[in-house]
Design an enzyme around this catalytic site. Structure first.
Site, PDB file in Angstrom:
ATOM      1  N   GLY A 234      -2.741  -4.998  -3.313  1.00 57.59           N
ATOM      2  CA  GLY A 234      -3.899  -5.716  -3.825  1.00 57.59           C
ATOM      3  C   GLY A 234      -4.477  -6.602  -2.747  1.00 57.59           C
ATOM      4  O   GLY A 234      -3.743  -7.195  -1.948  1.00 57.59           O
ATOM      5  N   GLY A 235      -5.811  -6.706  -2.692  1.00 55.49           N
ATOM      6  CA  GLY A 235      -6.448  -7.543  -1.693  1.00 55.49           C
ATOM      7  C   GLY A 235      -6.038  -7.144  -0.289  1.00 55.49           C
ATOM      8  O   GLY A 235      -6.187  -5.998   0.118  1.00 55.49           O
ATOM      9  N   ASP A 236      -5.483  -8.125   0.453  1.00 51.97           N
ATOM     10  CA  ASP A 236      -5.033  -7.846   1.818  1.00 51.97           C
ATOM     11  C   ASP A 236      -3.512  -7.849   1.910  1.00 51.97           C
ATOM     12  O   ASP A 236      -2.939  -8.114   2.966  1.00 51.97           O
ATOM     13  CB  ASP A 236      -5.611  -8.877   2.789  1.00 51.97           C
ATOM     14  N   GLU A 237      -2.857  -7.522   0.793  1.00 52.61           N
ATOM     15  CA  GLU A 237      -1.397  -7.488   0.750  1.00 52.61           C
ATOM     16  C   GLU A 237      -0.922  -6.042   0.696  1.00 52.61           C
ATOM     17  O   GLU A 237      -1.405  -5.243  -0.118  1.00 52.61           O
ATOM     18  CB  GLU A 237      -0.874  -8.269  -0.459  1.00 52.61           C
TER      19      GLU A 237
END
Length: 337
Positions: A234-237
């Site tokens: 998710g996102g930048d993970e």
């Protein structure tokens, strides 16, 4: 008036006329296709083998079978069994009217017969139509099943895939971790988070941010093994699951290579873009096996330890860090290993 033998040929394409000497005088047009060459003039009992109800050795024995149904076969084609009705022709000979019985499908395929090779009223014709219909239906069913299976596989793959990067998603991660939790395989979980990514998104726009995420996914593929599971959580993970890899030296090297590859300067739409990466690592241990959820939580704790230690580095989880972010302490010994 049509001559009797001509009429017989039109109505019964699988007949054989046998004269009083036991020689074949006439055959139906379809008999000639049975692969035995020209049968006219040959001895019937040398060309055909009668299996039951009796095995006559001469013409007298054959005539004695008049009115009976025979089971017979061509000696040249012993694999195809025929049925035949013996009719006394009242001139010292017999007429044997034949069919293939339940072997009709095999005979059609073997000899290349068509509906014209059977009497118009023969039930074999209907059987052939049914067989053809069944084959067509089975082919259509197979094609439909293939399309359905393909669509289902595509749907399942899509459900397990991150739409932007093409990496796996959280659903795939949960499925893989559940399988690892039920096996004896040692494995490592690397939790990778981008440094300074929010700043890129805020100042350069989401299109550039998306391009960065694609570059990161490419770098991850280049640095990892084919069997490793790469997940955009998710996102930048991101999460990387490495089955069979629990050696700290190799994990050190992998993490350092990932950070270096992700942190390399990139240019997107003419703009210089720079991000970094921090990685938290948790390794399963056979002597102290924990459930997959706990291992992912430990990798998350180690990630935040890496970020608190200055970012751009990787940290292995240790018991001193605790089991959750609320317990996290940062002793000096827990930093980059």
């Amino acid at each position: 008036m049509i001559p009797a033998l001509t009429l017989l040929g039109l109505l019964r394409p699988l007949h054989v006329c046998v004269g009083m000497t036991g020689h074949i005088g006439q055959v139906g047009v379809s008999v000639a296709k049975l692969g035995a060459g020209c049968l006219t003039g040959t001895r019937f009992l040398e060309t055909f083998e009668i299996l039951r109800p009796a095995q006559p050795s001469d013409m007298g024995g054959l005539r004695a079978l008049a009115g009976q149904v025979l089971k017979l076969r061509l000696r040249a084609e012993p694999g195809i069994i025929l049925r035949g009705l013996v009719v006394d022709d009242q001139a010292g000979g017999v007429i044997v009217d034949m069919s293939f019985g339940i072997a009709v499908v095999d005979a059609v395929q073997h000899f290349g017969l068509t509906a014209r090779d059977f009497a118009p009223s023969d039930l074999a014709v209907e059987l052939l139509f049914l067989q053809e219909a069944k084959s067509s239906a089975m082919a259509a069913s197979f094609s439909l099943n293939s399309r359905l299976n393909g669509a289902r596989l595509a749907a399942e793959t899509e459900a397990m895939t991150d739409g932007l990067t093409g990496l796996h998603n959280r659903r795939a991660l949960e499925s893989a971790m559940a399988r690892l939790g039920q096996s004896d395989t040692e494995y490592a979980v690397l939790n990778l988070d981008l440094d300074r990514f929010k700043q890129v998104n805020d100042t350069m726009g989401h299109a550039v941010g998306d391009a960065v995420l694609l570059r990161v996914a490419t770098a991850m593929r280049a640095q990892t093994r084919q069997d490793d599971l790469l997940v955009r959580a998710g996102g930048d993970e991101f999460v990387i699951v490495c089955p069979g890899l629990d050696d700290r030296t190799r994990l050190n090297d992998l993490s350092a290579s990932l950070i270096q590859a992700v942190s390399a300067p990139m240019q997107i739409d003419g703009q210089d873009v720079a991000v970094g990466a921090s990685i938290g690592i948790a390794v399963s241990q056979s002597e102290a096996r924990v459930d997959p959820e706990t291992l992912i939580a430990r990798a998350d704790v180690a990630l935040y330890a890496a970020k608190r230690s200055g970012r751009g580095q990787h940290v292995f989880w240790s018991p001193a860090m605790g089991q959750s972010l609320s317990e996290l302490e940062l002793p000096e010994a827990t930093t980059q290993a």
